[in-house]
Structure formats: structure tokens, C-alpha cells
Design a protein around this motif. Structure first.
Motif, short mmCIF file in Angstrom:
data_model
loop_
_atom_site.label_atom_id
_atom_site.label_comp_id
_atom_site.label_asym_id
_atom_site.label_seq_id
_atom_site.Cartn_x
_atom_site.Cartn_y
_atom_site.Cartn_z
N GLU A 222 -17.97 8.62 -3.91
CA GLU A 222 -18.94 8.76 -4.99
C GLU A 222 -20.27 9.31 -4.48
OE1 GLU A 222 -21.36 5.95 -8.18
OE2 GLU A 222 -19.73 5.12 -6.98
N ARG A 223 -20.72 8.80 -3.34
CA ARG A 223 -22.05 9.17 -2.85
C ARG A 223 -22.09 10.58 -2.24
NH1 ARG A 223 -25.89 4.89 -2.61
NH2 ARG A 223 -27.26 6.55 -1.85
N THR A 224 -20.93 11.16 -1.95
CA THR A 224 -20.91 12.50 -1.33
C THR A 224 -20.29 13.56 -2.23
OG1 THR A 224 -18.77 12.03 -0.24
CG2 THR A 224 -20.79 11.51 0.99
N GLN A 225 -20.05 13.22 -3.49
CA GLN A 225 -19.31 14.13 -4.36
C GLN A 225 -20.05 15.44 -4.65
OE1 GLN A 225 -18.62 12.31 -8.18
NE2 GLN A 225 -20.68 11.46 -8.30
N ASP A 226 -21.35 15.45 -4.47
CA ASP A 226 -22.11 16.66 -4.78
C ASP A 226 -22.28 17.58 -3.58
OD1 ASP A 226 -22.49 15.86 -7.42
OD2 ASP A 226 -24.31 14.73 -6.93
N HIS A 227 -21.72 17.20 -2.43
CA HIS A 227 -21.84 18.10 -1.28
C HIS A 227 -21.03 19.37 -1.55
CE1 HIS A 227 -21.70 19.68 2.81
NE2 HIS A 227 -22.72 18.87 3.10
N PRO A 228 -21.62 20.54 -1.32
CA PRO A 228 -20.93 21.78 -1.70
C PRO A 228 -19.69 22.10 -0.88
CG PRO A 228 -22.98 22.25 -0.51
CD PRO A 228 -22.98 20.78 -0.81
N HIS A 229 -19.59 21.54 0.32
CA HIS A 229 -18.42 21.83 1.16
C HIS A 229 -17.87 20.52 1.74
CE1 HIS A 229 -19.40 26.06 0.85
NE2 HIS A 229 -20.63 25.80 1.24
N ARG A 230 -17.30 19.71 0.88
CA ARG A 230 -16.78 18.41 1.31
C ARG A 230 -15.27 18.48 1.49
NH1 ARG A 230 -16.71 13.00 -2.37
NH2 ARG A 230 -14.97 14.17 -3.29
N LEU A 231 -14.81 17.95 2.62
CA LEU A 231 -13.40 17.82 2.92
C LEU A 231 -13.06 16.34 3.07
CD1 LEU A 231 -13.08 20.63 5.62
CD2 LEU A 231 -12.57 20.81 3.17
N LEU A 232 -11.77 16.01 2.95
CA LEU A 232 -11.34 14.61 3.00
C LEU A 232 -10.26 14.42 4.05
CD1 LEU A 232 -10.96 13.92 -0.84
CD2 LEU A 232 -13.01 13.60 0.57
N PHE A 233 -10.26 13.24 4.67
CA PHE A 233 -9.10 12.79 5.43
C PHE A 233 -8.63 11.48 4.83
CE2 PHE A 233 -12.65 10.76 7.62
CZ PHE A 233 -12.17 9.49 7.94
N GLY A 234 -7.36 11.16 5.03
CA GLY A 234 -6.80 9.96 4.43
C GLY A 234 -6.12 10.22 3.10
N THR A 235 -5.96 11.49 2.72
CA THR A 235 -5.26 11.84 1.48
C THR A 235 -3.87 12.39 1.81
OG1 THR A 235 -6.07 14.11 1.47
CG2 THR A 235 -7.44 12.45 0.39
N PRO A 236 -2.90 12.24 0.92
CA PRO A 236 -1.54 12.73 1.18
C PRO A 236 -1.48 14.23 1.43
CG PRO A 236 -1.53 11.21 -0.67
CD PRO A 236 -2.97 11.48 -0.35
N GLU A 237 -2.46 14.97 0.92
CA GLU A 237 -2.44 16.43 1.08
C GLU A 237 -2.91 16.85 2.48
OE1 GLU A 237 -2.67 15.04 -2.89
OE2 GLU A 237 -4.22 14.87 -1.33
N GLY A 238 -3.66 15.97 3.14
CA GLY A 238 -4.23 16.31 4.44
C GLY A 238 -3.75 15.37 5.53
N TRP A 239 -4.62 15.07 6.48
CA TRP A 239 -4.29 14.15 7.56
C TRP A 239 -4.38 12.71 7.05
CZ3 TRP A 239 -2.17 15.64 12.04
CH2 TRP A 239 -2.29 16.98 12.40
N HIS A 240 -3.27 11.97 7.20
CA HIS A 240 -3.24 10.61 6.68
C HIS A 240 -2.17 9.81 7.43
CE1 HIS A 240 0.12 12.53 4.56
NE2 HIS A 240 0.60 11.32 4.32
N ILE A 241 -2.06 8.52 7.08
CA ILE A 241 -1.08 7.62 7.68
C ILE A 241 0.06 7.42 6.69
CG2 ILE A 241 -0.69 5.30 8.60
CD1 ILE A 241 -3.74 5.23 9.17
N GLY A 242 1.29 7.56 7.18
CA GLY A 242 2.45 7.35 6.30
C GLY A 242 3.69 6.97 7.08
N ASP A 243 4.30 5.86 6.71
CA ASP A 243 5.59 5.43 7.29
C ASP A 243 5.55 5.38 8.82
OD1 ASP A 243 6.77 5.23 4.75
OD2 ASP A 243 7.23 7.38 4.75
N GLY A 244 4.45 4.83 9.35
CA GLY A 244 4.36 4.65 10.80
C GLY A 244 3.97 5.90 11.56
N PHE A 245 3.55 6.94 10.85
CA PHE A 245 3.19 8.20 11.51
C PHE A 245 1.79 8.65 11.07
CE2 PHE A 245 7.70 8.34 12.20
CZ PHE A 245 7.87 9.09 13.37
#
Length: 452
Positions: A222-245
């Protein structure tokens, strides 16, 4: 501000820790015989005089009048920017800067990844540097992690990985990538309020052309939603944790069990590091196998080994209740007696207490200046495990030994700073190792600091 801007000005250095000493060296390197004043504690006067005999040394906390006699004061990070004397001197025209700000002033074209966060910033910074070096990139690792930037003044690197505390985020110059690993309540004594802490922490977003944040933190999103070039980690589309990997989208990249740093939070730190490299155009998939060679940082969920029939884990770096919860999660399924408490900064222990109601450990030993407050909160919630209170770390270790089964884990994860009884978390961790029966000198410093 650059160091040249301080030449032939009335300049003071405030603080004689490692940051202060690095600032003195840098100013001497560029300013030669210029007169400088140092504000330090009475106990540091002799060491300061031996360090630089030409310094004008003033012992004790400076007031507004003392600070106001200078054009520029180079302040160490631990000194709050909200001290009344500082604010008063600032209003009268004294400018305040820091080693971090001066380094950025000297290096406007450096390629920088700056990392901050309530938890995970040190490990994430070290991981980024480790993985970048695995790709053959000459990388510097410095900042709040244990090496002041000014100690590397005039040294070249292709990539700078800089850890910044909430005390330093507002001092960063323009940088290529800012990473925010997490955002919780901390350092209220320095910042004065939770809202100011959050605002100061997120000043990194103002300096970063691209901002990488933890998608699992709603407040951070919420606090960073207005940054013009924001990227995320921890989402299924990017780098994240899933099934022990550790995964990149649908691709399983690295088995979490191969990480030497335990806990899902460290796997998420690895995701942040890989996403950071990818965001600046490096081959994160090629770097990922090097995660297997990364050694956990000392005092951060550091397994000391077995001694006396128990396993010992040193998490002295834990300075928030939520960090203690993460440590306990990493040891899920084992019999754990946890040692909590230390310097009282007024943090809210309610989330910790509520978690203990649901999944209590084997026992909890409360210690230090906030030990009584933690104990009272736990007893008020009727936690179903033994709860003890002692004065100091030695008493906590002795008590833990009487409330742990053979082959159980004695975990130091205080959830509070060490300043009530120790110089810093590292001294506390070394003392814990000694009390556990290990060689404290064998607890290595952070690998990879500097340029490599």
C-alpha cells in the motif's frame, strides 16, 4: 554534499564508533591538517586522542549551542535526527550530514543496489553480493551490515550492494535499485513514532529509480503503490517459494533444503536477492546454484552445534518480537526453549504473545530490562508452557538448561536490542556462545564484506 564542501568550514564529527572513525579518516584524507572537532562520550576520549591527536575532543552530549558553532556536523547513524538539540541547531543554520550521504555525494555514478527492511536486510544484502560475485561481477558489500561506506572511499567496484538502516535511508543519493524486504515496528526510540519510522524507512523509495518490495506485506504494498517503477518478489509470477523450492514463475529453481540458512524467511530473502539481480539485467537463473555455498551470517539463526546434550542456536540479531517468531518458525517441530528480552524500546509484544497462545514452545525465559513486561503479557494470556524471568543472559541460559529435554534446542532470539547489558548484538551473541560451552572467537565475522 561532497567532502570538498567541508574543506575550510567549521566541521564537527558526532560519534566515535566505526562510522565516526571512518568519517575522520576520510576528512583527513581530503582535508589534510584542517581543524576538526569530535563529540564523543567521556569513556572514548583517550581512544579518540590516540586515534587522531589533532582533534579537538569534547566529551559528552552536545547541546544546541555547541552544535550551532559549526557549519557542518557529520553525525553517526545511531544518533537520532530528531534530537531537540539537533533540530534547534539545524534551524539556526547548522547542516547535518553523514558518512553515507558523503559517500553518495562522492559516487554519483556508482551502480548501487540499496537494501533496507525491518527484517532480512543483512542476509538479503549478503546474498545479492554473493550471487553477483558468482557471476563474476566485482561487487562491494558495505553499509549498515558492518562496513562503513567511507572505509571504501576511492575503491572501484562494478556493483555496490549497500545495506541501509532506517537511520540511513534518507541519506542515500540516486540509485539504480532499492529493495525493501519487510516493514514492521522498530526503533521507535530513534524515530519517535511508528508512522515516522515507516516514513523514514520508505525514503529509500525516493532515491531508487526502481523499487523491489515484498509482495507478502500488505502495508508495504500500500505504501509503495505510487512508485513509478515498482517490482515485486514473493508473487507466483516472479521469484517466490512453492512446494519446497525457490521458484521463478512455474519453474522450480532451487530446493530450499539445500540452503544452509534455515527458515522460510531466509528462502524469501533468497527470492529477493535473485529478483534484485534479475531486475538490473543479470542472469539470476545462472546465479541460483551458488545459493548452496552461501553461509548464514553470524548471530542470525546461527547453529552453534550440540553441547551438553542440547542444540544451541544464536539469533542475537533478533531485535523485534516478529523476528523471534520467525526464528521459532524455522525450528518448527522441535522442542525449543527460547530466551527473549533485552533493552526496552516500547515495542508491542502482542503478536508474539498471541502466537504463543496457539503454538507455545517448550519454555520461554524472559530476561533484561523488558523481561518483566514480556513475562506479565505472557502470564496474562495464560500461555501453556513454563515461563521464567531472570535478570541477565547468564541466568537465562542456566534456567533454560533446567527446562529443556535432551536433544532439544536452546534458542537465543531476544526480540529486543542488547543495549541494556551489552555493547551490541554481536557481543551478546558471543557471550551466549561462551555460556553454551563454545569458543566465542570461532563465531566468524560476516563473510564477503568489502570488495570482491
Amino acid at each position: 554534499m561532497r567532502i570538498a564542501d567541508l574543506i575550510d568550514r567549521r566541521v564537527a564529527i558526532w560519534g566515535f564508533g566505526r562510522e565516526g572513525r571512518a568519517a575522520i579518516r576520510a576528512l583527513r584524507q581530503r582535508g589534510g591538517e584542517q581543524h576538526f572537532t569530535l563529540f564523543c562520550s567521556a569513556g572514548e576520549v583517550d581512544a579518540a586522542r590516540a586515534f587522531d591527536p589533532a582533534l579537538d575532543i569534547v566529551a559528552g552530549e552536545p547541546d544546541a549551542a555547541a552544535l550551532g558553532r559549526f557549519d557542518v556536523v557529520v553525525k553517526s547513524p545511531g544518533i537520532s535526527a530528531y534530537k531537540p538539540a539537533l533540530l534547534s541547531a539545524q534551524m539556526q543554520g547548522t547542516r547535518f550530514t553523514s558518512g553515507t550521504a558523503l559517500w553518495f555525494g562522492e559516487n554519483p555514478d556508482a551502480r548501487v543496489i540499496a537494501v533496507t527492511g525491518t527484517k532480512g536486510k543483512s542476509t538479503t544484502s549478503a546474498l545479492i553480493a554473493h550471487l553477483a560475485r558468482a557471476l563474476g561481477v566485482r561487487t562491494a558489500l558495505a553499509g549498515n551490515i558492518g562496513l562503513p561506506l567511507l572505509e571504501l572511499l576511492d575503491q572501484p567496484a562494478e556493483l555496490w550492494v549497500i545495506e541501509l538502516s532506517s537511520f540511513q535511508t534518507g541519506e542515500a543519493g540516486p540509485l539504480e535499485l532499492g529493495v525493501v524486504t519487510s516493514l514492521y515496528e522498530e526503533h521507535l526510540d530513534w524515530h519517535g513514532s511508528r508512522e515516522r519510522y515507516v516514513a523514514d524507512k520508505l525514503k529509500l523509495a525516493d532515491a531508487a529509480r526502481t523499487l523491489l518490495v515484498n509482495a507478502l506485506q500488505p502495508v508495504l504494498l500500500e505504501r509503495t503503490q505510487d512508485h513509478p517503477h515498482r517490482l515485486l518478489f514473493g508473487t507466483p509470477e516472479g521469484w517466490h517459494i512453492g512446494d519446497g523450492f525457490i521458484c521463478r514463475g512455474t519453474q522450480a529453481v532451487f530446493a530450499i533444503e539445500q540452503l544452509a540458512a534455515p527458515g522460510l524467511h531466509n528462502a524469501l530473502n533468497a527470492c529477493a536477492a535473485l529478483a534484485a539481480l534479475e531486475s538490473i539485467g543479470m542472469d539470476a537463473l545462472a546465479a541460483a546454484p551458488a545459493l548452496a555455498q552461501f553461509r548464514p551470517l553470524p548471530h542470525r539463526l546461527q547453529p552453534l552445534g550440540a553441547h551438553g546434550g542440547w542444540h544451541w542456536v544464536n539469533d542475537s540479531i533478533s531485535t523485534t518480537p516478529l523476528a523471534t517468531l520467525a526464528a521459532l518458525e524455522s525450528l518448527h517441530g522441535r522442542a525449543v526453549t527460547v530466551l527473549v528480552g533485552g533493552h526496552d524500546r516500547g515495542l508491542d509484544w502482542t503478536p508474539f504473545v498471541e502466537a504463543m497462545r496457539i503454538a507455545p514452545p517448550n519454555a520461554i525465559v524472559c530476561m533484561g530490562s523488558n523481561g518483566a513486561r514480556i513475562e506479565a503479557a505472557l502470564r496474562g494470556a495464560e500461555i501453556h508452557c513454563p515461563i521464567m524471568r531472570v535478570d541477565d543472559l547468564a541466568g537465562a541460559v542456566a534456567e533454560a538448561k533446567t527446562h529443556i529435554p535432551r536433544d532439544g534446542v536452546i534458542l537465543l532470539s531476544p526480540g529486543a536490542p542488547s543495549f541494556d547489558q551489552f555493547k551490541d548484538y554481536a557481543e551478546r551473541g558471543r557471550r551466549f556462545a561462551e555460556l553454551a560451552g563454545f569458543d566465542a572467537a570461532a563465531i566468524a565475522g560476516i563473510e564477503g564484506l568489502g570488495i570482491g
